[in-house]
Design an enzyme around this catalytic site. Structure first.
Site, PDB file in Angstrom:
ATOM      1  CG  HIS A 146      -0.349  -0.107   2.526  1.00  0.00           C
ATOM      2  ND1 HIS A 146       0.433   0.891   3.031  1.00  0.00           N
ATOM      3  CD2 HIS A 146      -0.365  -1.090   3.466  1.00  0.00           C
ATOM      4  CE1 HIS A 146       0.863   0.559   4.237  1.00  0.00           C
ATOM      5  NE2 HIS A 146       0.405  -0.658   4.518  1.00  0.00           N
ATOM      6  CG  HIS A 200       4.091  -1.336   2.311  1.00  0.00           C
ATOM      7  ND1 HIS A 200       2.911  -1.964   2.030  1.00  0.00           N
ATOM      8  CD2 HIS A 200       4.353  -1.606   3.617  1.00  0.00           C
ATOM      9  CE1 HIS A 200       2.468  -2.596   3.115  1.00  0.00           C
ATOM     10  NE2 HIS A 200       3.332  -2.394   4.085  1.00  0.00           N
ATOM     11  CB  CYS A 255      -0.504  -6.450  19.870  1.00  0.00           C
ATOM     12  SG  CYS A 255      -1.269  -6.102  18.256  1.00  0.00           S
ATOM     13  CB  CYS A 293       2.503  -5.332  17.335  1.00  0.00           C
ATOM     14  SG  CYS A 293       1.592  -3.811  17.226  1.00  0.00           S
ATOM     15  CB  CYS A 300      -2.846  -2.880  20.025  1.00  0.00           C
ATOM     16  SG  CYS A 300      -1.482  -2.353  18.968  1.00  0.00           S
ATOM     17  CG  HIS A 326      -2.644  -3.218  15.002  1.00  0.00           C
ATOM     18  ND1 HIS A 326      -1.402  -3.522  15.496  1.00  0.00           N
ATOM     19  CD2 HIS A 326      -2.508  -3.134  13.660  1.00  0.00           C
ATOM     20  CE1 HIS A 326      -0.546  -3.634  14.502  1.00  0.00           C
ATOM     21  NE2 HIS A 326      -1.186  -3.401  13.380  1.00  0.00           N
ATOM     22  CE  LYS A 381      -3.642   3.583  11.757  1.00  0.00           C
ATOM     23  NZ  LYS A 381      -3.664   2.527  12.730  1.00  0.00           N
ATOM     24  CE  LYS A 418      -8.326  -1.337   1.235  1.00  0.00           C
ATOM     25  NZ  LYS A 418      -7.568  -2.480   1.719  1.00  0.00           N
TER      26      LYS A 418
HETATM   27  N1  MSP Z   1       7.887  -6.053   9.085  1.00  0.00           N
HETATM   28  C1  MSP Z   1       7.941  -4.899   9.889  1.00  0.00           C
HETATM   29  C2  MSP Z   1       9.264  -4.186   9.735  1.00  0.00           C
HETATM   30  C3  MSP Z   1      10.469  -5.027  10.006  1.00  0.00           C
HETATM   31  S1  MSP Z   1      11.938  -4.168   9.669  1.00  0.00           S
HETATM   32  C4  MSP Z   1      13.147  -5.102  10.304  1.00  0.00           C
HETATM   33  C5  MSP Z   1       6.804  -3.946   9.494  1.00  0.00           C
HETATM   34  N2  MSP Z   1       6.291  -4.125   8.277  1.00  0.00           N
HETATM   35  S2  MSP Z   1       5.077  -3.283   7.657  1.00  0.00           S
HETATM   36  O1  MSP Z   1       4.722  -3.950   6.438  1.00  0.00           O
HETATM   37  O2  MSP Z   1       4.050  -3.059   8.604  1.00  0.00           O
HETATM   38  O3  MSP Z   1       5.712  -1.936   7.205  1.00  0.00           O
HETATM   39  C6  MSP Z   1       5.862  -0.888   8.114  1.00  0.00           C
HETATM   40  C7  MSP Z   1       6.474   0.304   7.399  1.00  0.00           C
HETATM   41  O4  MSP Z   1       5.630   0.728   6.304  1.00  0.00           O
HETATM   42  C8  MSP Z   1       6.527   1.521   8.291  1.00  0.00           C
HETATM   43  O5  MSP Z   1       7.666   1.553   9.108  1.00  0.00           O
HETATM   44  C9  MSP Z   1       6.581   2.620   7.288  1.00  0.00           C
HETATM   45  O6  MSP Z   1       7.883   2.660   6.762  1.00  0.00           O
HETATM   46  C10 MSP Z   1       5.605   2.126   6.231  1.00  0.00           C
HETATM   47  N3  MSP Z   1       4.248   2.604   6.500  1.00  0.00           N
HETATM   48  C11 MSP Z   1       3.133   1.853   6.706  1.00  0.00           C
HETATM   49  N4  MSP Z   1       2.051   2.689   6.818  1.00  0.00           N
HETATM   50  C12 MSP Z   1       2.438   3.965   6.703  1.00  0.00           C
HETATM   51  C13 MSP Z   1       1.786   5.212   6.626  1.00  0.00           C
HETATM   52  N5  MSP Z   1       0.469   5.359   6.753  1.00  0.00           N
HETATM   53  N6  MSP Z   1       2.545   6.305   6.388  1.00  0.00           N
HETATM   54  C14 MSP Z   1       3.886   6.217   6.173  1.00  0.00           C
HETATM   55  N7  MSP Z   1       4.522   5.062   6.219  1.00  0.00           N
HETATM   56  C15 MSP Z   1       3.867   3.922   6.632  1.00  0.00           C
HETATM   57  O7  MSP Z   1       6.477  -3.093  10.283  1.00  0.00           O
END
Ligand code: MSP
Length: 509
Positions: free
Chosen positions: A17, A20, A125, A128, A143, A146, A296, A299
């Site tokens: 999304h 990422h 959680c 998490c 959490c 979440h 935040k 959806k």
């Molecule tokens: N798998 C763990 C990270 C392990 S690193 C050793 C994780 N993954 S995640 O898929 O949830 O990705 C989290 C990352 O996605 C966040 O740290 C951030 O970089 C990005 N983001 C997810 N949602 C976001 C927003 N709404 N806004 C900005 N970045 C966000 O956590």
């Protein structure tokens, strides 16, 4: 110099999304910029595939965790070319090479005496994959991320003696006040450390999906430890036959979102200390992209910005530009379809696109498509020459949005220059041919410099622009080329015949 930049590795239980895409694009801007500086760059991203959420999602679908991970990891891998991201490797934590290295490093931590057996009980959680302390939870044992109800869990497992790193961590923050940026995030980490570190579970019992603990094969490592180590393990096998760690560890900068601050600014350096490895040079913590209403993104609120829809309509460069510009890197900020459209038309179509098309059109019309060899306007040259060094300085501090703003001020300055000089009037008077030559040579030089410096943000559009200017060699893209060649003999492109340029950013409304 070697430059190693990483993104977090993404969970494979959700689809890719905007969040990422955001982090990955930011890391890509830095990687591309550093390559333009002639640095030897290694840029890593990938997927985090272990842990309960993945095992649960797989169970729900009636497939094995590996099958689910294989399918979803592919979607993340496929995201990279869609975003025009230039990662050098894509790590998957289910890779046996990663397993072997995690085991080796954590065995070292065990042998060094930082691991002991015990029982842990707390509020957990599952999303998490983390226990929450009293201070972190929302009322009703929920959490903070979440907002779901946590479960009370007790576990027999192995512990990592995090508390023994209280003092080394305090020293790290005191000695290297900028190792975590922005400063406010470093202060948050320091406050967490100062509140007193508790030992943390290193392993989980009876979970078949993960890296097996070498000294207790009934257990697997807690997913966060296995995941954090990716940044180190990947260097060992990304390039078969060679170990890149010598060149690239410690990492130059690790980009993370603020949601995973504790893991990266407390657990991670402690784990590295325990393993006898160096701590990364910098951790940059960016903020959250919020819905257009400032809430935040979700959806159910209908305020989600879909990166794929933005790419379909406006293109990948536009998404990259928008995300780098709309929200100051390091802060939270709202994003929406409306502001994408506004910025696209106001800045990409009307400012950069227009500057490029009219500059090339005027060279074509007034000088038969050949750049005049004329003195450059000295005021403009003085404004353009400090741009590349300034951008370097800002990007050394991961100030992506501020650097882009510096560039954009030059785009605007060049458009104002067109208005001030009114080349169409100069063209009517043969006695003003010299002035017109200066106007055109200066605009072409300005456009070229802006294109070089903007390249990391918008690789495709700047490539087309530089192609039209005849700047097709790799060295033409070097940041050292982003200065006015001379203020009297003309710019770098004097006498160059320009090629036609397709419209960079079509008007869509
Ligand atoms: N798998 C763990 C990270 C392990 S690193 C050793 C994780 N993954 S995640 O898929 O949830 O990705 C989290 C990352 O996605 C966040 O740290 C951030 O970089 C990005 N983001 C997810 N949602 C976001 C927003 N709404 N806004 C900005 N970045 C966000 O956590």
């Amino acid at each position: 110099m070697a430059y190693y930049v990483t993104t977090p590795i993404y969970y494979v239980n959700a689809a890719p999304h905007l969040g990422h895409a955001y982090t990955t694009i930011a890391a890509d801007v830095l990687a591309r910029h550093m390559r333009q500086r002639g640095e030897e760059v290694f840029f890593l991203t990938g997927t985090d595939e272990h842990g309960e959420p993945v095992a649960q999602a797989a169970d729900a679908e009636g497939v094995t965790p590996q099958e689910l991970a294989d399918r979803n990891a592919e979607r993340f891998r496929a995201l990279m070319p869609i975003l025009n991201v230039s990662n050098d490797y894509f790590i998957r934590t289910s890779d046996p090479e990663h397993h072997a290295r995690v085991q080796e490093i954590l065995q070292r931590v065990y042998d060094a005496g930082y691991v002991y057996e015990g029982t842990y009980e707390g509020w957990y959680c599952p999303r998490c994959a983390d226990f929450k302390g009293e201070a972190e939870m929302l009322p009703g044992h929920r959490c903070p991320i979440h907002e779901i109800e946590l479960t009370r869990e007790a576990q027999e497992n192995w512990f990592f003696a995090l508390s023994r790193f209280q003092e080394p961590l305090e020293r790290l923050y005191a000695e290297r006040p900028e190792w975590v940026l922005p400063r406010a995030r470093a202060n948050e980490a320091r406050a967490f450390i100062a509140s007193g570190l508790q030992d943390v579970s290193l392993t989980r019992p009876a979970l078949r999906w993960g890296v097996t603990v070498p000294w207790d094969p009934e257990q697997v490592f807690y997913v966060w430890f296995d995941a954090l180590l990716n940044y180190v393990t990947a260097l060992g096998f990304a390039q078969p036959g060679s170990d890149l760690s010598e060149t690239f560890w410690p990492a130059s900068v690790q980009i993370i979102g603020k949601d995973i601050l504790k893991f990266h600014t407390v657990y991670w350096p402690a784990l590295l200390f325990a393993a006898g490895l160096e701590v990364p040079q910098r951790m940059f913590v960016h903020g959250f992209l919020l819905g257009g209403d400032g809430r935040k993104m979700s959806k159910s609120l209908g305020n989600v910005l879909d990166p794929f829809a933005v790419i379909d309509r406006y293109g990948t460069d536009a998404l990259r530009f928008y995300l780098s510009r709309e929200v100051t890197f390091g802060s939270d900020g709202p994003v929406s379809d409306e502001t994408v459209d506004t910025r696209y038309h106001a800045e990409l179509v009307n400012e950069l696109g227009n500057l490029a098309s009219r500059t090339l059109a005027m060279v074509d019309r007034y000088r038969a498509g050949r750049v005049p060899a004329a003195a450059l306007d000295s005021a403009l040259a003085e404004d353009l020459d400090p741009l590349a060094p300034r951008v370097c300085e800002l990007l050394d501090g991961c100030e992506l949005s501020i650097a882009l703003d510096e560039i954009w001020q030059r785009v605007r300055r060049l458009n104002r220059y067109v208005e001030e000089r009114a080349p169409w009037a100069q063209a009517k008077d043969p006695a003003r041919a010299g002035e017109l030559n200066t106007t055109l040579a200066t605009l072409v030089e300005g456009l070229r410099i802006v294109a070089v410096v903007l390249h990391p943000y918008m690789p495709a559009a700047t490539r087309s622009l530089l192609d039209a200017l005849g700047e097709r060699a790799p060295e033409d893209l070097a940041l050292s080329a982003a200065r006015c060649a001379s203020s009297d003999g003309g710019g770098r492109l004097a006498e160059r015949a320009l090629a036609p340029l397709a419209q960079l950013f079509p008007r869509l409304r």
